[in-house]
Design a protein around this motif. Sequence first.
Motif, PDB file in Angstrom:
ATOM      1  N   ALA A  15       9.083 -68.266  -8.355  1.00 42.61           N
ATOM      2  CA  ALA A  15       8.776 -67.583  -9.622  1.00 42.61           C
ATOM      3  C   ALA A  15       9.147 -66.105  -9.584  1.00 42.61           C
ATOM      4  O   ALA A  15       9.573 -65.541 -10.588  1.00 42.61           O
ATOM      5  CB  ALA A  15       7.288 -67.745  -9.948  1.00 42.61           C
ATOM      6  N   GLU A  16       9.009 -65.482  -8.428  1.00 38.33           N
ATOM      7  CA  GLU A  16       9.252 -64.042  -8.295  1.00 38.33           C
ATOM      8  C   GLU A  16      10.700 -63.701  -7.902  1.00 38.33           C
ATOM      9  O   GLU A  16      11.039 -62.529  -7.797  1.00 38.33           O
ATOM     10  CB  GLU A  16       8.310 -63.447  -7.245  1.00 38.33           C
ATOM     11  N   THR A  81       3.825 -61.987 -13.476  1.00 35.83           N
ATOM     12  CA  THR A  81       4.697 -63.131 -13.200  1.00 35.83           C
ATOM     13  C   THR A  81       4.006 -64.106 -12.258  1.00 35.83           C
ATOM     14  O   THR A  81       4.021 -65.321 -12.469  1.00 35.83           O
ATOM     15  CB  THR A  81       6.035 -62.660 -12.595  1.00 35.83           C
ATOM     16  N   ALA A  82       3.360 -63.572 -11.221  1.00 40.78           N
ATOM     17  CA  ALA A  82       2.632 -64.418 -10.268  1.00 40.78           C
ATOM     18  C   ALA A  82       1.438 -65.088 -10.935  1.00 40.78           C
ATOM     19  O   ALA A  82       1.144 -66.259 -10.661  1.00 40.78           O
ATOM     20  CB  ALA A  82       2.183 -63.592  -9.069  1.00 40.78           C
ATOM     21  N   ASP A  84       1.221 -66.023 -14.077  1.00 34.89           N
ATOM     22  CA  ASP A  84       1.769 -67.124 -14.866  1.00 34.89           C
ATOM     23  C   ASP A  84       2.078 -68.322 -13.977  1.00 34.89           C
ATOM     24  O   ASP A  84       1.823 -69.471 -14.347  1.00 34.89           O
ATOM     25  CB  ASP A  84       3.023 -66.685 -15.615  1.00 34.89           C
ATOM     26  N   ALA A  85       2.625 -68.068 -12.789  1.00 33.50           N
ATOM     27  CA  ALA A  85       2.941 -69.150 -11.843  1.00 33.50           C
ATOM     28  C   ALA A  85       1.668 -69.844 -11.378  1.00 33.50           C
ATOM     29  O   ALA A  85       1.633 -71.085 -11.263  1.00 33.50           O
ATOM     30  CB  ALA A  85       3.720 -68.598 -10.653  1.00 33.50           C
ATOM     31  N   MET A  86       0.627 -69.087 -11.116  1.00 32.59           N
ATOM     32  CA  MET A  86      -0.641 -69.685 -10.684  1.00 32.59           C
ATOM     33  C   MET A  86      -1.192 -70.598 -11.777  1.00 32.59           C
ATOM     34  O   MET A  86      -1.671 -71.693 -11.500  1.00 32.59           O
ATOM     35  CB  MET A  86      -1.655 -68.602 -10.315  1.00 32.59           C
ATOM     36  N   ARG A  87      -1.120 -70.166 -13.025  1.00 38.80           N
ATOM     37  CA  ARG A  87      -1.568 -70.988 -14.158  1.00 38.80           C
ATOM     38  C   ARG A  87      -0.778 -72.293 -14.216  1.00 38.80           C
ATOM     39  O   ARG A  87      -1.333 -73.357 -14.467  1.00 38.80           O
ATOM     40  CB  ARG A  87      -1.347 -70.250 -15.470  1.00 38.80           C
ATOM     41  N   GLN A  88       0.537 -72.175 -13.999  1.00 41.51           N
ATOM     42  CA  GLN A  88       1.400 -73.356 -14.027  1.00 41.51           C
ATOM     43  C   GLN A  88       0.979 -74.370 -12.958  1.00 41.51           C
ATOM     44  O   GLN A  88       1.163 -75.568 -13.135  1.00 41.51           O
ATOM     45  CB  GLN A  88       2.846 -72.916 -13.757  1.00 41.51           C
ATOM     46  N   MET A  89       0.415 -73.882 -11.857  1.00 42.90           N
ATOM     47  CA  MET A  89      -0.035 -74.763 -10.775  1.00 42.90           C
ATOM     48  C   MET A  89      -1.467 -75.256 -10.977  1.00 42.90           C
ATOM     49  O   MET A  89      -2.021 -75.930 -10.118  1.00 42.90           O
ATOM     50  CB  MET A  89       0.086 -74.036  -9.426  1.00 42.90           C
ATOM     51  N   GLY A  90      -2.081 -74.893 -12.111  1.00 43.91           N
ATOM     52  CA  GLY A  90      -3.414 -75.391 -12.421  1.00 43.91           C
ATOM     53  C   GLY A  90      -4.553 -74.502 -11.963  1.00 43.91           C
ATOM     54  O   GLY A  90      -5.722 -74.879 -12.058  1.00 43.91           O
TER      55      GLY A  90
END
Length: 131
Positions: A15-16, A81-82, A84-90
Amino acid sequence: MIDNWNRVLTNIKIAESGICPNITSTNSDSPPGFPALMVDQIDNPDTAEDLENSENAVDSVIELQAYSNKNLTESRKIINTACDAMRQMGYRRRMGPKQVANAAGNNIFRMVARFSRVIGAGEEIEKFEGG
């Protein structure tokens, strides 16, 4: 033991990419290069066991710390950005992102956020595309 730490770190790196070249899992007041993002699993306790005391689920707690030696805007971009990635992983954000003072000096801009998620036995976090 249920532990998805490597997948979380790999997904954050994907993601980064192009935004933050220095992603580490080592906590430090001053990272080896800037900008940087520290990804740390600060807790992973059991949250469910069966009658044989086998681990059925854990509460994964991840802390992110974004560092910039330029300005707070760069640090915010990295942590957002990180996040958003954490949200994408639940994961759900439990704290932050918030600016914190840096022990290594005022010329380092630092943002911190914490996330948690219950992960069940046999459950896998999906790998992001591109990595």
